[in-house]
Design an enzyme around this catalytic site. Structure first.
Site, PDB file in Angstrom:
ATOM      1  N   GLN A 105       9.255   1.501   3.286  1.00  0.00           N
ATOM      2  CA  GLN A 105       7.903   1.871   3.725  1.00  0.00           C
ATOM      3  C   GLN A 105       7.204   2.737   2.681  1.00  0.00           C
ATOM      4  O   GLN A 105       5.977   2.668   2.537  1.00  0.00           O
ATOM      5  CB  GLN A 105       7.999   2.583   5.084  1.00  0.00           C
ATOM      6  N   GLU A 108       4.789   1.025   0.354  1.00  0.00           N
ATOM      7  CA  GLU A 108       3.456   0.776   0.932  1.00  0.00           C
ATOM      8  C   GLU A 108       2.656   2.055   1.010  1.00  0.00           C
ATOM      9  O   GLU A 108       1.454   2.069   0.733  1.00  0.00           O
ATOM     10  CB  GLU A 108       3.595   0.209   2.353  1.00  0.00           C
ATOM     11  N   GLU A 109       3.328   3.141   1.429  1.00  0.00           N
ATOM     12  CA  GLU A 109       2.606   4.409   1.588  1.00  0.00           C
ATOM     13  C   GLU A 109       2.028   4.866   0.255  1.00  0.00           C
ATOM     14  O   GLU A 109       0.887   5.326   0.189  1.00  0.00           O
ATOM     15  CB  GLU A 109       3.556   5.481   2.148  1.00  0.00           C
ATOM     16  N   ARG A 110       2.794   4.699  -0.819  1.00  0.00           N
ATOM     17  CA  ARG A 110       2.300   5.136  -2.135  1.00  0.00           C
ATOM     18  C   ARG A 110       1.097   4.305  -2.544  1.00  0.00           C
ATOM     19  O   ARG A 110       0.107   4.846  -3.049  1.00  0.00           O
ATOM     20  CB  ARG A 110       3.418   5.028  -3.181  1.00  0.00           C
ATOM     21  N   VAL A 113      -1.923   5.531  -0.442  1.00  0.00           N
ATOM     22  CA  VAL A 113      -2.542   6.818  -0.821  1.00  0.00           C
ATOM     23  C   VAL A 113      -3.305   6.687  -2.140  1.00  0.00           C
ATOM     24  O   VAL A 113      -4.317   7.353  -2.335  1.00  0.00           O
ATOM     25  CB  VAL A 113      -1.562   8.025  -0.855  1.00  0.00           C
TER      26      VAL A 113
END
Ligand code: FAD
Length: 248
Positions: A105, A108-110, A113
């Site tokens: 995950q 995706e989070e990077r 952001v």
């Protein structure tokens, strides 16, 4: 993440969760959260964790609002869990694979952001161009000073380079590739730009940059977290160095 201390133990068909979580975005207004907890004391830190859906109105959940200097449109919470009972089917995926799911995950989070920050960096530059064209000092617009125009041109170049990096990483991610290195590089670059661009822009607003009413002062405060949240700059460098086999 390997050092997570919160735990979940089986009790009949349910799980009983204990521990606490710090820095939880929107934790005060959220109805439920996705939570990583240790489900075994064996198997090592990468195979002893599981992910759970935890309703935040469950008995045993206490929420405390944290007061921040920035990002005030989103609350941030410290949440305590004291014998919080959740049904067995609130386990996400397979027991023991939570660490791996979370690492996946993070890619995706990077990317997310970076995408979000690009919009704010663009807004900081757009509003600064508009303001420095409009404001005159010593007989000319602020932007007509070569230093100001060159610095804005330099910042635009850096932001476009970050955008290209994000698009390259996203294309590979969509094609099913592991983009941990590229996503971490983009996140690192974003963190550096978030520390640099809003401050440089604010300077060109002079005293107006310090005013609460001007958006640039909000960007300056809000973007500080770019180098911290979602993994700090130093942690990104650690991942990149490891992936490039520069360090173990
Ligand atoms: C507004 C906000 C919202 C957040 N939302 C969430 C959320 O919803 N969910 C969630 O799980 N987390 C969330 N976080 C947590 C965020 O991911 C962490 O704050 C971040 O990863 C940094 O961890 P830390 O605060 O524990 O800093 P620390 O680990 O205490 O690190 C402090 C600083 O030390 C340095 N450092 C740390 N390790 C190293 C190293 N190995 N080498 C060199 N330098 C190092 C870095 O400069 C780092 O910034 C949020 C944080 C903030 C501020």
């Amino acid at each position: 993440m390997a050092n997570v201390k919160s735990s979940a133990r089986r009790d009949g068909g349910d799980w009983i969760i204990n521990g606490q979580k710090m820095w939880i975005s929107n934790g005060i207004q959220a109805d439920w959260m996705c939570m990583l907890a240790n489900t075994s004391e064996e198997n090592g830190p990468h195979r002893n964790k599981s992910l759970f859906i935890v309703p935040l109105n469950a008995p045993g959940v206490t929420r405390h609002k944290l007061e921040k200097m920035a990002l005030n449109s989103s609350d941030t919470a410290q949440i305590f869990f004291d014998d919080v009972r959740v049904p067995g089917h609130h386990l996400i995926g397979e027991e023991g694979r939570g660490f791996i799911y979370q690492m996946e995950q993070f890619q995706e989070e990077r990317l997310y952001v970076v995408a979000r920050s690009l919009g704010i960096l663009k807004d900081a530059l757009d509003t600064t161009i508009e303001y420095t064209r409009d404001r005159s000092a010593f007989g000319r617009a602020i932007i007509d000073n070569q230093f100001v125009a060159f610095r804005i041109a330099e910042m635009q170049t850096e932001v476009e380079a970050l955008r290209a990096m994000l698009h390259a990483a996203t294309e590979k991610y969509v094609a099913g590739e592991d983009v941990t290195t590229l996503a971490s590089m983009a996140k690192y670059k974003m963190g550096r730009l978030c520390e640099w661009v809003p401050g440089e822009c604010l300077r060109f607003w002079g005293g107006q940059g310090i005013m609460q009413e001007n958006r640039i002062s909000r960007h300056y405060r809000d973007m500080k977290v770019g180098a911290i949240g979602g993994g700090s700059n130093e942690v990104m460098l650690q991942i990149i160095a490891k992936k490039l086999k520069l360090s173990s």
